[in-house]
Design an enzyme around this catalytic site. Structure first.
Site, short mmCIF file in Angstrom:
data_model
loop_
_atom_site.label_atom_id
_atom_site.label_comp_id
_atom_site.label_asym_id
_atom_site.label_seq_id
_atom_site.Cartn_x
_atom_site.Cartn_y
_atom_site.Cartn_z
CE LYS A 1 -0.63 0.19 4.96
NZ LYS A 1 0.19 1.36 5.28
CB THR A 2 3.87 2.34 1.83
OG1 THR A 2 3.29 1.83 3.03
CG2 THR A 2 4.50 3.66 2.12
CG ASP B 1 -0.32 5.16 4.92
OD1 ASP B 1 -0.98 4.22 4.43
OD2 ASP B 1 0.81 5.01 5.42
CD GLU B 2 -1.64 2.06 8.52
OE1 GLU B 2 -2.73 1.44 8.56
OE2 GLU B 2 -0.54 1.51 8.62
CD GLN C 1 -3.37 -4.46 8.35
OE1 GLN C 1 -2.38 -4.19 9.01
NE2 GLN C 1 -3.36 -4.56 7.04
NE ARG D 1 1.24 -7.31 10.80
CZ ARG D 1 0.97 -6.52 9.78
NH1 ARG D 1 1.87 -5.67 9.36
NH2 ARG D 1 -0.17 -6.60 9.14
#
Length: 667
Positions: free
Chosen positions: A28-29, A214-215, A245, A601
């Site tokens: 995503k980044t 973002d997020e 998330q 993770r």
DNA sequence: TGGGGTGATATTTTT
DNA sequence: TATCACCCCA
């Protein structure tokens, strides 16, 4: 970075507002950074007019770095990539007049706010300071929902909420008087201003040609409102997030803002990134299976073209100590067999206190580890004190800073003098500092106290002047010298070692100020410098951590956004994950997301552990396995360790056999 | 009566 | 590791 088809379409989509639903490990980044590059290079949008917002300084820093690697720092110049709070600060600084704050205003961190509240509560209610934290939390959540003190008053029906609302009114008035804002104000004030002043609104909307977030799942109401205001009718907006998330609901994050986007932006385009580049098939299958138990607004399923990999393991252990030992020894032998390094391992847990047992075991095994989320640099007393000094230098009306340090180091200004001074100041409606200069004061305090106060305030004046006239960092260093701070720290520390540490922290702080001051052309005044510092955390720490070869220990929350080849998720027990308070509140879905974050993770292999008994309120209590374990695909799990009954002798034999085994391997 | 010392106890954390 | 409650001593 090479983009896949979905990622590419997300980068190129410019026809309206876009929601990129990005699963864990789906790059995503990369989408955000590539989109920024695309906007500048292909669309010719000036970098200065692109704003990208994140929640943490670390994320902002990484994003900046990636964009300038991609574009070269020249083209990236002027880009605004920051946290929500830093953007808010920027707006406040530029709109001071509209907000009627003075330009040397202070930013209070949570601890400052709490001590202000404690003071207020002492005055208003006598002594209910124990509840300051609760009230602070209530005020913070009001501000996060854009509820003004007056609205809070009229909304609160029960007595307790009414009380909190009254304290909110007082608190806000006090902040004003101190010429200070708190963290929540950094969002709240800009939103209020943009809402009420059309001219300001248009000015800012014109500054922002494209906005990226973002997020996104972590936004609260006020942040969402800020986004909406800034985007305006242009609708040039890309948000990236993953509702699975969202693990910060308890802090005011509103995952349903994802849903609201649909209503507030009718033309919203949704692009899902479902290809995962991080984890093995077995891990993804577990992640997908567990999260399928939650309700979803947008369905998505992660997939990967990597192999299925190893099955997930579940190890049952006796208790806390045994759990830590098992993880340490598993980690040792795994590392030996696979010739890996320590930093490929992470141990993830629900609560910070769980780390203790692991730290002990890792030390016994001589395994280097790093614990994240410990005490931050800014919570050390000496650092807090020094920051208060600097704040008082900048903003003499900052009574919170004044109170903190007026008698540290000792200046013979005791509690009763302070009380008299405070009374005098509050009648006159002036700051404590200003009251020290009033002629009328001598009728209220003793002659000796008066001279102490005057000596102190005179000294503050001199320091303030120096900060304005000469280099701000030099002025701070001079101030530290002139009060013999180092000597005081030496005399007032329990051990030589503690004194050294404190003095070191003082140097670290001034060095850091120097560095910020050297690096930025814009921020020159001490006032800017100190505000900048309140919003930042020391950079070096994080970088140091990732460099070293350490096993990483952290909470599941802290692990969000990170990845590790080998992950241990410990304490997979009812009451712990899901946590018992969440069970009581019925917020199981959030806990499930937390488990999902933990699982995703892991890159290569994932091991769960659970104890059969744990000490609770001093009593050994039998423990149920976490319900989340039973939600995982059964044929994908390998159960090991203790059966239902615990036989200590057998256990000991097993342990010794394991040790012998380990010794063999090490030769 | 109050403050300091001691022992138990533990959601999660950023700005 | 930090906070909080409780208890004891001044």
């Amino acid at each position: 970075m090479k983009l896949n088809k979905k990622q590419l379409s997300a980068v190129r989509y410019l026809d309206g507002p876009l929601l990129v639903l990005a699963g864990a490990g789906s790059g995503k980044t990369g989408v955000i950074t590539n989109k920024i590059a695309y906007l500048i290079v292909e669309c010719g949008i000036s970098a200065k007019r692109i704003v990208a917002l994140t929640f943490t300084n670390k994320a902002a820093r990484e994003m900046k770095e990636r964009v300038s690697n991609q574009l070269g720092s020249k083209k990236a110049r002027g880009l605004h990539i920051s946290t929500f709070h830093t953007l808010g600060l920027k707006i406040i600084r530029q709109e001071l007049k509209q907000l009627s704050y003075k330009k040397n205003f202070s930013i209070f961190d949570s601890e400052d706010s709490r001590s202000v509240l404690t003071e207020i509560m002492k005055v208003e209610l006598g002594d209910e300071s124990g509840k300051a934290q609760e009230v602070q939390w209530a005020i913070s959540s009001w501000k996060g929902q854009l509820v003004s003190p007056e609205q809070a008053l009229s909304q609160s029906d029960d007595a307790q909420a009414q009380m909190a609302a009254q304290l909110y009114v007082r608190y806000q008035a006090v902040l004003r008087a101190y010429n200070a804002v708190d963290f929540d104000d950094l969002i709240y004030l800009p939103v209020e201003l943009l809402r009420s002043n059309l001219e300001v609104l248009e000015r800012w909307q014109n500054k922002v040609a494209y906005l990226l977030i973002d997020e996104y799942q972590d936004t609260n109401s006020s942040q969402y409102e800020l986004i909406k205001m800034l985007v305006g009718p242009r609708l040039a907006l890309t948000v990236v997030g993953d509702d699975d998330q969202s693990i910060y609901a308890w802090r005011g994050a509103r995952p349903e803002n994802m849903k609201h986007l649909n209503d507030d932006f009718p033309g919203l385009k949704v692009i899902k990134l479902e290809q995962n580049y991080r984890s093995s098939g077995a891990i993804l299958k577990a992640a997908n299976t567990i999260i399928a138990n939650n309700e979803h607004v947008f369905e998505k399923t992660l997939w990967s073209d990597r192999g299925f990999g190893e099955s997930l393991r579940v190890i049952r252990v006796k208790d806390e100590t045994h759990e830590a030992d098992t993880v340490a020894s598993e980690l040792m032998s795994h590392r030996f067999k696979h010739r890996t390094s320590y930093n490929e391992y992470a141990i993830l847990y629900r609560g910070n206190y769980q780390s203790r047992a692991f730290e002990k075991a890792l030390r016994e095994y001589n395994i280097p580890y790093h614990l994240s989320g410990g005490t931050s640099f800014f919570s050390y007393t000496e650092v807090k004190d020094l920051m208060a000094y600097v704040r008082l230098m900048v903003n003499n009306d900052d009574d919170a800073a004044f109170l903190r340090i007026v008698n540290t180091p000792r200046r013979d200004i005791g509690a009763s003098t302070i009380e008299k001074l405070a009374n005098y100041a509050s009648i006159r409606e002036i700051s404590l500092f200003a009251a020290c200069f009033e002629l009328g004061l001598e009728q209220h305090v003793s002659k000796r106290a008066l001279s102490s106060l005057q000596r102190f305030s005179q000294w503050v004046v001199e320091s303030s002047d120096r900060a304005l006239r000469s280099d701000p960092v030099d002025a701070v260093k001079e101030m530290i010298r002139s009060m013999d701070y180092e000597m005081w720290l030496r005399d007032n520390s329990a051990t030589e070692k503690a004194a050294e540490r404190k003095i070191n922290n003082v140097y670290e702080l001034t060095d850091w100020m120097q560095r910020i001051s050297d690096n930025s052309e814009a921020e020159k005044s001490l006032s800017d410098l100190v505000r900048h510092m309140v919003l930042m955390d020391i950079l070096e720490r994080n970088e140091e951590d990732s460099k070293g070869d350490h096993v990483q220990l952290m909470t599941l929350h802290a692990a969000k956004g990170l990845e590790f080849p080998y992950v241990f998720m410990v304490g997979m027990e009812e009451g712990l994950l899901p946590h018992r308070t969440s069970i009581a509140e019925g917020s199981i879905e959030e806990e499930r997301r937390l488990a999902y974050v933990g699982i995703t993770r892991a890159q290569k292999n994932l091991t769960f552990t659970l104890a059969s008994k744990r000490k609770q309120q001093g009593e050994w209590t039998a423990i149920e396995p976490s319900r989340f374990l039973s939600e995982l695909p059964e044929d994908n799990l390998m159960w090991e360790g203790l059966g239902v009954e615990v036989n200590p002798e057998q256990q000991q034999e097993k342990g010794q056999a394991h040790l012998a085994n380990l010794r063999d391997m090490l030769g």
